[in-house]
Design a protein around this motif. Sequence first.
Motif, PDB file in Angstrom:
ATOM      1  N   PHE A 149       0.851  -1.183   0.000  1.00 30.37           N
ATOM      2  CA  PHE A 149       0.000   0.000   0.000  1.00 30.37           C
ATOM      3  C   PHE A 149       0.894   1.243   0.000  1.00 30.37           C
ATOM      4  O   PHE A 149       1.773   1.386   0.860  1.00 30.37           O
ATOM      5  N   LEU A 150       0.664   2.118  -0.948  1.00 27.06           N
ATOM      6  CA  LEU A 150       1.500   3.305  -1.108  1.00 27.06           C
ATOM      7  C   LEU A 150       0.661   4.565  -0.983  1.00 27.06           C
ATOM      8  O   LEU A 150      -0.469   4.620  -1.470  1.00 27.06           O
ATOM      9  N   LYS A 151       1.230   5.563  -0.342  1.00 26.34           N
ATOM     10  CA  LYS A 151       0.625   6.891  -0.294  1.00 26.34           C
ATOM     11  C   LYS A 151       1.661   7.898  -0.767  1.00 26.34           C
ATOM     12  O   LYS A 151       2.765   7.968  -0.233  1.00 26.34           O
ATOM     13  N   LEU A 152       1.297   8.666  -1.772  1.00 29.12           N
ATOM     14  CA  LEU A 152       2.185   9.690  -2.305  1.00 29.12           C
ATOM     15  C   LEU A 152       1.667  11.045  -1.845  1.00 29.12           C
ATOM     16  O   LEU A 152       0.508  11.387  -2.071  1.00 29.12           O
ATOM     17  N   LEU A 153       2.522  11.818  -1.198  1.00 26.79           N
ATOM     18  CA  LEU A 153       2.100  13.093  -0.620  1.00 26.79           C
ATOM     19  C   LEU A 153       2.930  14.231  -1.203  1.00 26.79           C
ATOM     20  O   LEU A 153       3.954  14.634  -0.640  1.00 26.79           O
ATOM     21  N   GLN A 199      -3.673   7.730  -3.315  1.00 27.89           N
ATOM     22  CA  GLN A 199      -3.390   6.419  -2.736  1.00 27.89           C
ATOM     23  C   GLN A 199      -3.435   5.379  -3.843  1.00 27.89           C
ATOM     24  O   GLN A 199      -4.370   5.327  -4.625  1.00 27.89           O
ATOM     25  N   ARG A 200      -2.400   4.583  -3.921  1.00 31.45           N
ATOM     26  CA  ARG A 200      -2.332   3.529  -4.930  1.00 31.45           C
ATOM     27  C   ARG A 200      -2.067   2.205  -4.232  1.00 31.45           C
ATOM     28  O   ARG A 200      -1.387   2.135  -3.214  1.00 31.45           O
ATOM     29  N   VAL A 201      -2.580   1.160  -4.782  1.00 27.63           N
ATOM     30  CA  VAL A 201      -2.332  -0.178  -4.271  1.00 27.63           C
ATOM     31  C   VAL A 201      -1.587  -0.953  -5.344  1.00 27.63           C
ATOM     32  O   VAL A 201      -2.012  -0.997  -6.491  1.00 27.63           O
ATOM     33  N   ALA A 202      -0.479  -1.544  -4.985  1.00 24.87           N
ATOM     34  CA  ALA A 202       0.311  -2.312  -5.941  1.00 24.87           C
ATOM     35  C   ALA A 202       0.357  -3.763  -5.497  1.00 24.87           C
ATOM     36  O   ALA A 202       0.741  -4.054  -4.368  1.00 24.87           O
TER      37      ALA A 202
END
Length: 319
Positions: free
Chosen positions: A300-304, A313-316
């Motif tokens: 689970f990634l969050k780019l701020l 929010q992206r899920v890989a």
Amino acid sequence: VRMRMGFHWRPAAARKRVPGGELAACPQCGGTVIDSDNEAVSLSQFLREERRHKCRHCHSPLWTLMRPQRATGSLQRDLVLKALRKLPAIGKVSSERLVQQFGEEFLATLLGDNIHEFINLMDENGELVFSDRQAARMERAMATMEFGFGEGGYQPTEFIKRQLPDHTFDLLIVDEGHEYKNAGSAQGQAMGVLAAKARKSLLLTGTLMGGYADDLFHLLFRILTPKMLEDGYRPNGRGSMGPAAMSFLRDHGVLKDIYTERDGESHKTARGKKLSVRTVKAPGFGPKGIMRYVLPFTVFLKLLPQAQGHRWQRVAALR
């Protein structure tokens, strides 16, 4: 570019002269082409066919591959209009209006490369062209449709499937992975072919599932094939994945049994009752499925970005 399975083709038949006209015949055995009513098919009628057929005598294909030229002008307009009219909720008047409003070249690009952009088409006022009901009907129909507008020939994924060995590619990156979850979509099948030819697959999505367990089944089967086969989810003797999908839903999803009781016809001593039951799926995905198929392969990634103050929010999912 939207990678899809398939190829361009046209009907192929020999000319058989008979009194009163010409009939279509098999180029291999010379047998007359007949329809489902066992009636001979005229050559002109057969050449207008939009489905591929085989000879009933020798089972040879009555079609051939072709590499058409790029369609332009009135030809492209006719092709786009014909493609639009295959869709539910779009008739002759609606298709003409869409082409006049957006142009045949723009619509051909959407239909050939990204059906989701076409379904979510907006007018100059920012209003959706299609209602939610129309969009749902078109999405179901377009999942298994092929659109060709005279560009290219042999589709890339078809070539990869037939000619390249497994693990040819080191990494496959699939953006908007949730778009490939449909069971019979050509787009989803093409993604499965590419995943089989890659050592690793990276699936990017912000909407992993729509709430139901079977939203994940075909997606998981395409990128985690060995694990799904290990757990017993495999095609049946006829090659259908339907029973496996239902088994997955029973193991990891939620099913509701709805019982309905109705008064039946009167009998001599008592009034009879009719009891019926039907099973429907309900939202939910069990913890066992999450632990088995999701968490071990998901980041689970969050780019701020600080400058803009926005958050994505992206899920890989990495196989």
